[in-house]
Motif scaffolding. Structure first.
Motif, PDB file in Angstrom:
ATOM      1  N   MET A 128       1.226  -1.395   0.025  1.00  0.00           N
ATOM      2  CA  MET A 128       0.164  -0.126  -0.137  1.00  0.00           C
ATOM      3  C   MET A 128       1.181   1.227   0.158  1.00  0.00           C
ATOM      4  O   MET A 128       1.914   1.559   1.242  1.00  0.00           O
ATOM      5  CB  MET A 128      -0.597  -0.180   0.879  1.00  0.00           C
ATOM      6  N   ASP A 129       0.398   2.121  -1.021  1.00  0.00           N
ATOM      7  CA  ASP A 129       1.567   3.175  -1.199  1.00  0.00           C
ATOM      8  C   ASP A 129       0.353   4.154  -0.439  1.00  0.00           C
ATOM      9  O   ASP A 129      -0.428   4.598  -1.243  1.00  0.00           O
ATOM     10  CB  ASP A 129       1.682   3.333  -2.626  1.00  0.00           C
ATOM     11  N   GLU A 130       0.299   5.074   0.483  1.00  0.00           N
ATOM     12  CA  GLU A 130       0.284   5.991   1.318  1.00  0.00           C
ATOM     13  C   GLU A 130      -1.608   6.170   1.075  1.00  0.00           C
ATOM     14  O   GLU A 130      -2.236   7.120   0.431  1.00  0.00           O
ATOM     15  CB  GLU A 130       0.748   7.260   0.384  1.00  0.00           C
ATOM     16  N   PRO A 131      -1.692   5.058   1.810  1.00  0.00           N
ATOM     17  CA  PRO A 131      -3.752   4.402   0.830  1.00  0.00           C
ATOM     18  C   PRO A 131      -4.421   5.623   1.423  1.00  0.00           C
ATOM     19  O   PRO A 131      -5.664   5.470   0.980  1.00  0.00           O
ATOM     20  CB  PRO A 131      -3.698   3.366   1.300  1.00  0.00           C
ATOM     21  N   THR A 132      -4.287   6.850   2.530  1.00  0.00           N
ATOM     22  CA  THR A 132      -5.198   7.514   3.034  1.00  0.00           C
ATOM     23  C   THR A 132      -4.740   9.001   2.727  1.00  0.00           C
ATOM     24  O   THR A 132      -5.201  10.075   3.375  1.00  0.00           O
ATOM     25  CB  THR A 132      -5.396   7.360   4.229  1.00  0.00           C
ATOM     26  N   SER A 133      -4.130   8.761   2.140  1.00  0.00           N
ATOM     27  CA  SER A 133      -3.290  10.372   1.763  1.00  0.00           C
ATOM     28  C   SER A 133      -4.438  10.934   0.751  1.00  0.00           C
ATOM     29  O   SER A 133      -5.491  10.546  -0.478  1.00  0.00           O
ATOM     30  CB  SER A 133      -1.925  10.365   0.680  1.00  0.00           C
ATOM     31  N   GLY A 134      -4.879  12.697   0.912  1.00  0.00           N
ATOM     32  CA  GLY A 134      -5.825  13.688   0.114  1.00  0.00           C
ATOM     33  C   GLY A 134      -6.850  12.978   0.281  1.00  0.00           C
ATOM     34  O   GLY A 134      -7.860  14.006   0.094  1.00  0.00           O
ATOM     35  N   LEU A 135      -6.988  11.877   1.363  1.00  0.00           N
ATOM     36  CA  LEU A 135      -8.914  11.925   2.092  1.00  0.00           C
ATOM     37  C   LEU A 135      -9.202  13.188   3.715  1.00  0.00           C
ATOM     38  O   LEU A 135      -8.018  13.267   3.710  1.00  0.00           O
ATOM     39  CB  LEU A 135      -9.161  10.316   2.142  1.00  0.00           C
TER      40      LEU A 135
END
Length: 274
Positions: free
Chosen positions: A191-198
């Motif tokens: 997983m690559d930064e799966p919560t980024s931008g949320l």
């Protein structure tokens, strides 16, 4: 402990006596021209374990993940995997066909931008069905039933099976990408930064879902994140990267509560002060 770095023994010395690793990364190095992006990075991940790779932008963590997944060629080292289908393999030495087999069945990859992991011009159900079909599934009703089951597992309503991804919010697109990965029952998820931008509320719900799914499925997970709160919630183990090197590794709570390396201390301090 001759030939083994202190930092490796700190994380892996005792644990590996009890359980063999599912994924073993050994001395991975990568340069872009004269810039050293990774320098002799090593770690193991066992079945059911979540490892967080943390560090600031430019620390090498995403480069590391993409080298593991063969999206980037590395200069030196090994990525070893205990495959059910092929046994203990060196991923770089596999044929392209065998690499694809493992990545379609036993591995999953969750991109930072869900659009990179989805087919945007087909429905949610077809996105999941495509991964099943790439593994030989042909029965339409069975594919549809599995797609629906996978959507429900990530808490997407059944009536959205035929919706296009463009109609999903960013958080729901990420859930759809996760559903697409999980439908083939992989053993390892990258997983690559799966919560980024949320936004914060969407991020919290997604993190709760990820925690449930990793525990329920017994997945091995390698997650790249700059967010130490994400690491604390999800990860059993953690490695801290700076300038392409692992500067500290160990149990997540131990590092976050009592960081030993000055860079780790700075990261933790910045979170506490923020």
């Amino acid at each position: 402990m001759q030939g083994e770095s202190i930092v490796e023994h700190q994380l892996f010395g005792d644990r590996n006596q009890a359980q063999s690793p599912l994924l073993s990364v050994k001395d991975l190095s990568k340069s872009f021209g004269t810039r050293r992006a990774l320098e002799q990075v090593s770690f193991d991940v066992c079945t059911g374990e979540v490892l967080a790779i943390v560090g600031e932008s430019g620390s090498g963590k995403s480069t590391l993940l993409n080298c593991i997944n063969a999206n980037l060629e590395f200069d030196h080292g090994q990525v070893l995997f205990s495959s059910k289908a092929l046994g203990w393999v060196d991923m770089a030495k596999l044929s392209e066909l065998d690499q694809r087999l493992i990545k379609r069945t036993e591995w999953g990859f969750v991109h930072q931008n869900p659009r990179d992991g989805l087919i945007m011009n087909v429905s949610a159900g077809a996105n999941i069905g495509e991964r099943l079909m790439s593994n030989g599934a042909r029965n339409y009703s069975h594919i549809r039933a599995q797609a629906l089951e996978s959507l429900l597992e990530v808490e997407i309503d059944a009536e959205r099976l035929d919706d296009m991804p463009q109609r999903f919010s960013g958080g729901m697109q990420q859930r759809l990408q996760i559903a697409r990965n999980l439908v083939t029952h992989p053993r390892l998820i990258l997983m690559d930064e799966p919560t980024s931008g949320l936004d914060v509320s969407v991020q919290a719900k997604l993190l709760d879902l990820l925690k449930q799914l990793t525990r329920k499925r017994g997945l091995a997970v390698v997650i790249v994140t700059h967010d130490l709160a994400v690491a604390r919630l999800l990860a059993d183990q953690m490695i801290v990267m700076q300038d392409g090197k692992v500067v500290e590794c160990g149990l997540t709570d131990q590092i976050l509560d009592d960081p030993q390396h000055p860079y780790s201390q700075l990261l933790v301090s910045s979170i506490l002060q923020g």
